[in-house]
Each structure stands twice: as structure tokens, then as C-alpha cells.
Design a protein around this motif. Structure first.
Motif, short mmCIF file in Angstrom:
data_model
loop_
_atom_site.label_atom_id
_atom_site.label_comp_id
_atom_site.label_asym_id
_atom_site.label_seq_id
_atom_site.Cartn_x
_atom_site.Cartn_y
_atom_site.Cartn_z
N UNK A 1 4.20 -4.86 4.13
CA UNK A 1 4.07 -4.47 5.15
C UNK A 1 5.64 -4.74 6.38
N UNK A 2 5.81 -4.40 7.72
CA UNK A 2 7.23 -4.42 7.41
C UNK A 2 6.52 -5.71 9.34
N UNK A 3 6.34 -6.63 9.00
CA UNK A 3 6.05 -7.47 11.11
C UNK A 3 6.77 -6.81 12.00
N UNK B 1 1.26 -2.92 9.34
CA UNK B 1 0.44 -4.55 8.59
C UNK B 1 0.71 -3.21 6.50
N UNK B 2 0.96 -4.71 6.01
CA UNK B 2 0.75 -3.95 4.79
C UNK B 2 -0.91 -3.03 4.30
N UNK C 1 -6.01 -3.15 4.95
CA UNK C 1 -6.88 -2.44 5.09
C UNK C 1 -7.57 -1.89 4.11
N UNK C 2 -6.51 -1.36 3.09
CA UNK C 2 -7.61 -0.51 1.73
C UNK C 2 -7.69 -1.08 0.55
N UNK D 1 -2.16 6.35 12.47
CA UNK D 1 -1.54 7.19 13.61
C UNK D 1 0.00 6.20 14.08
N UNK D 2 -0.98 5.07 15.11
CA UNK D 2 -0.32 4.31 15.33
C UNK D 2 0.45 3.56 14.24
N UNK D 3 0.03 3.66 13.14
CA UNK D 3 1.23 2.91 12.25
C UNK D 3 2.32 4.13 11.49
#
Length: 237
Positions: free
Chosen positions: A130-132, A137-138, A142-143, A187-189
Motif C-alpha cells: 500500500x501507501x501509508x 492500505x495494501x 483485505x483481499x 471508493x475512498x481508496x
């Protein structure tokens, strides 16, 4: 005159064949009833990937059930799906979700896409780290580490066409193609991603072989972030 007689004979011949076809007993099974689904998503006896219609065979039952409800209730918009599902009950949608989740069909080979080293590095970083700094998140958080989804509601990312992945991520990014009445953590990500990153991640995912199994549950911190998958009455969406 002869021409008219020929047309009449052809008409009655076609009518007879149509009547014969209608008289065939079609079994009243779920497999028969969901053929409206497999017209777009692929039949049970074949495996293929259309650029815009994702594979649903073997997806998590909870994920499929939620997406069917989203389409039916207008939280996710695609007119053919909305029309198809508008009069179906939750119980029937659950049946459909359970049926497709139970299908164990072979996956097609991954796409043959040449990624530049910079694209592959960018995609792998976003997928696994990811890119904190941008609160991204990576994908694997979640997946799942195998990217095959997380029970019961988070879908897998492998075995999907790059065009479909780009369209979905682009829809979330723009906020215009995937509409919903509830907020969506994706959507936020996606809004934080650049189009270069969306293309790189989608192409990289499409080139990965399908292996592994869904993870058992989300890490606590990700479950809290993606609280939007739970409705106001506590029912998972």
C-alpha cells in the motif's frame, strides 16, 4: 401461386418445430433457472472471461449474495441486473449465491500482458504494501495474502480480466460509474490512486496465476476501516 404455397408450407413447418420445442420438458432446477445469469457470466460447462463480465463461479457466497442485493436495491447500478433481480426475494438471491459459490470450475490462464519493470514494481508495492502516506492500505490486507478474497464478503482479485478491473477501479475513482446509497471503502481508496496506478495494478493482477484459498477473516484494523460493509442494523452487506 406456387411461391405463396411454399411460404405457407414453410410457415407451418416452422410452427410445428416451435411447438415441438415447447413441448419438451425442461427440468425445474436452479441450474436451469440461472441460465439468464450464465448468458453473460459464462455457462457451467465452459470457462471463459469476457472483458466486462466477471467470473462468478466459485466466488464467496456472502459476496455474491450482497452484490445481488446491491443490484436489486439500487446500491449498485447496472440496468440489466436491476431489471433481472427487481422482484426476487432475499431467500431466492441466497439460493442463487449458494449455487454459484458451489461451482468448482477451472480458471482460464492468466492474461499475456507485458508490463514494464516500473509498472510491475509499482503494482506489487500497492498490492502488498500500500501507501501509508496516502492512507492506501495494501490490497492483500483485505483481499488476503493469496488475493483470493476473505470470507465471508471480500471478493478475490485473481482470474479477472484487466479491462474489468480497470473499469471497476476507474468507476470507484470517478464516483460516477459505480453508484450506491451507502459509502464504500473501495471508493475512498480508489480516489487516492492515480490512473497510472490503477492501470498497473489491474494489469499485474490479470497476469497472476490463480492459486490459494480465501482468507478466514479480515485483520481487525481493516475490518474497522471497512465498516461500510455493515449496514445500520448490523447486517453485513
Amino acid at each position: 401461386m406456387k411461391h405463396s404455397i411454399l411460404i405457407i408450407l414453410l410457415f407451418f413447418s416452422s410452427l410445428a418445430k416451435a411447438t415441438e420445442m415447447l413441448s419438451v420438458n425442461v427440468p425445474d432446477t436452479l441450474a436451469e433457472r440461472v441460465k439468464a445469469c450464465t448468458i453473460c457470466h459464462g455457462a457451467e460447462d465452459k470457462y471463459s472471461r469476457d472483458a466486462y463480465y466477471p467470473r462468478i463461479a466459485g466466488k464467496l457466497e456472502g459476496y455474491l449474495f450482497n452484490q445481488l442485493r446491491h443490484f436489486r436495491d439500487g446500491r449498485r447500478y447496472y440496468q440489466p441486473m436491476a431489471i433481472l433481480l427487481e422482484n426476487m426475494s432475499d431467500e431466492y438471491l441466497q439460493e442463487i449465491a449458494r449455487y454459484f459459490a458451489s461451482l468448482n470450475l477451472p480458471y482460464p490462464p492468466q492474461e499475456s500482458i507485458t508490463l514494464q519493470p516500473s509498472e510491475a514494481n509499482l503494482a506489487e508495492k500497492l498490492v502488498y504494501s500500500g501507501d501509508l502516506k496516502r492512507n492506501i492500505p495494501a490490497c492483500s490486507a483485505c483481499h488476503g495474502e493469496d488475493l483470493m478474497g476473505t470470507a465471508p464478503f471480500v471478493p478475490g482479485l485473481l482470474g479477472l480480466h484487466s479491462t474489468y478491473l480497470i473499469a471497476q477501479l476507474g468507476g470507484w475513482h470517478s464516483g460516477g460509474l459505480i453508484r450506491g446509497k451507502i459509502t464504500n471503502c473501495m471508493a475512498d481508496i480508489a480516489k487516492e490512486l492515480t490512473y497510472e496506478e490503477i492501470n498497473a495494478v489491474a494489469k499485474w493482477l490479470a497476469t497472476q496465476p490463480v492459486s490459494g484459498k480465501p482468507a478466514n477473516q479480515l485483520p481487525p484494523e481493516m475490518a474497522q476501516r471497512c465498516v461500510s460493509i455493515v449496514s445500520e442494523n448490523g447486517e453485513a452487506r
